[in-house]
Design an enzyme around this catalytic site. Structure first.
Site, PDB file in Angstrom:
ATOM      1  N   HIS A 196       0.707   5.296   0.980  1.00  0.00           N
ATOM      2  CA  HIS A 196      -0.044   6.329   1.702  1.00  0.00           C
ATOM      3  C   HIS A 196      -0.010   7.633   0.899  1.00  0.00           C
ATOM      4  O   HIS A 196       1.071   8.074   0.485  1.00  0.00           O
ATOM      5  CB  HIS A 196       0.611   6.634   3.064  1.00  0.00           C
ATOM      6  CG  HIS A 196       0.644   5.484   4.022  1.00  0.00           C
ATOM      7  ND1 HIS A 196      -0.233   5.371   5.078  1.00  0.00           N
ATOM      8  CD2 HIS A 196       1.455   4.393   4.108  1.00  0.00           C
ATOM      9  CE1 HIS A 196       0.047   4.277   5.772  1.00  0.00           C
ATOM     10  NE2 HIS A 196       1.069   3.667   5.202  1.00  0.00           N
ATOM     11  N   HIS A 233       0.849  -1.201   0.000  1.00  0.00           N
ATOM     12  CA  HIS A 233       0.000   0.000   0.000  1.00  0.00           C
ATOM     13  C   HIS A 233       0.873   1.236   0.000  1.00  0.00           C
ATOM     14  O   HIS A 233       1.975   1.241   0.555  1.00  0.00           O
ATOM     15  CB  HIS A 233      -0.973   0.019   1.177  1.00  0.00           C
ATOM     16  CG  HIS A 233      -0.309  -0.147   2.508  1.00  0.00           C
ATOM     17  ND1 HIS A 233       0.089  -1.364   3.000  1.00  0.00           N
ATOM     18  CD2 HIS A 233       0.028   0.759   3.453  1.00  0.00           C
ATOM     19  CE1 HIS A 233       0.644  -1.205   4.184  1.00  0.00           C
ATOM     20  NE2 HIS A 233       0.635   0.080   4.486  1.00  0.00           N
TER      21      HIS A 233
HETATM   22  P1  5GP Z   1       1.518   0.708   7.398  1.00  0.00           P
HETATM   23  O1  5GP Z   1       1.825   1.009   8.820  1.00  0.00           O
HETATM   24  O2  5GP Z   1       1.497  -0.800   7.128  1.00  0.00           O
HETATM   25  O3  5GP Z   1       2.319   1.459   6.390  1.00  0.00           O
HETATM   26  O4  5GP Z   1       0.034   1.236   7.167  1.00  0.00           O
HETATM   27  C1  5GP Z   1      -1.105   0.487   7.445  1.00  0.00           C
HETATM   28  C2  5GP Z   1      -2.246   1.462   7.533  1.00  0.00           C
HETATM   29  O5  5GP Z   1      -3.448   0.738   7.385  1.00  0.00           O
HETATM   30  C3  5GP Z   1      -2.312   2.189   8.872  1.00  0.00           C
HETATM   31  O6  5GP Z   1      -2.174   3.574   8.650  1.00  0.00           O
HETATM   32  C4  5GP Z   1      -3.676   1.804   9.430  1.00  0.00           C
HETATM   33  O7  5GP Z   1      -4.330   2.900  10.019  1.00  0.00           O
HETATM   34  C5  5GP Z   1      -4.429   1.324   8.215  1.00  0.00           C
HETATM   35  N1  5GP Z   1      -5.398   0.267   8.457  1.00  0.00           N
HETATM   36  C6  5GP Z   1      -5.202  -0.861   9.187  1.00  0.00           C
HETATM   37  N2  5GP Z   1      -6.310  -1.632   9.149  1.00  0.00           N
HETATM   38  C7  5GP Z   1      -7.203  -0.968   8.365  1.00  0.00           C
HETATM   39  C8  5GP Z   1      -8.539  -1.271   7.957  1.00  0.00           C
HETATM   40  O8  5GP Z   1      -9.126  -2.296   8.288  1.00  0.00           O
HETATM   41  N3  5GP Z   1      -9.158  -0.360   7.160  1.00  0.00           N
HETATM   42  C9  5GP Z   1      -8.528   0.792   6.763  1.00  0.00           C
HETATM   43  N4  5GP Z   1      -9.222   1.617   5.976  1.00  0.00           N
HETATM   44  N5  5GP Z   1      -7.273   1.112   7.150  1.00  0.00           N
HETATM   45  C10 5GP Z   1      -6.632   0.236   7.937  1.00  0.00           C
END
Ligand code: 5GP
Ligand code: ZN
Length: 134
Positions: free
Chosen positions: A99, A97
């Site tokens: 951001h 993903h």
């Molecule tokens: P990472 O820390 O892996 O770069 O980002 C993961 C992101 O996914 C986090 O910012 C978290 O808030 C978001 N996230 C985690 N679970 C869910 C979910 O079930 N739905 C949505 N829309 N965002 C999620």
């Protein structure tokens, strides 16, 4: 199946902004700033290191168009595009993903400034180490 695969398959709800055959964009549940959006390939892959060629060749165009849409809609003129690859980089969901974080005056979103000033020799040594891997 991972949580983002379930979102991509419409098996669990999300605040979807846009989707096409290959990608989906939806609001991050935890809004670092207002409009914080995640872009995922629908096909499961862990992160940049695992990214397939088809995703690699087109995801940035999807992100570009969406970043324009989000900033225009939210009244912002700046944006951070962030990808965390690996747990030490802060990756917590292991489905690729990106951001999209629109920026505002005094929004309190903070990327620490780099303070590590190296000598030319140290920089040369790092340059050599990385170049040798090519
Ligand atoms: P990472 O820390 O892996 O770069 O980002 C993961 C992101 O996914 C986090 O910012 C978290 O808030 C978001 N996230 C985690 N679970 C869910 C979910 O079930 N739905 C949505 N829309 N965002 C999620
Ligand atoms: Zn997945």
């Amino acid at each position: 199946m991972c949580i983002f695969c379930k979102i991509a398959n419409h098996e669990i709800p999300a605040y979807i902004i846009h989707e096409d055959e290959n990608f989906m964009a939806f609001l991050d549940l935890s809004q670092a700033t207002l409009g914080h959006t995640l872009v995922i390939p629908k096909k499961h892959q862990v992160n940049l290191f695992d990214m397939d060629d088809q995703t690699g060749s087109s995801i940035l165009l999807f992100v570009r168009d969406l970043a324009k849409q989000i900033t225009e809609a939210m009244g912002s003129e700046s944006v951070n595009i962030i990808h965390n690859a690996g747990s030490l980089a802060g990756q917590s969901v292991f489905h690729f993903h990106i951001h999209i974080i629109p920026r505002y005056e005094n929004d309190h979103f903070h990327i620490p400034p780099l303070k590590n000033e190296l000598t030319p020799d140290e920089l040369l040594s790092i340059q050599k180490k990385i170049k040798e891997k090519h």
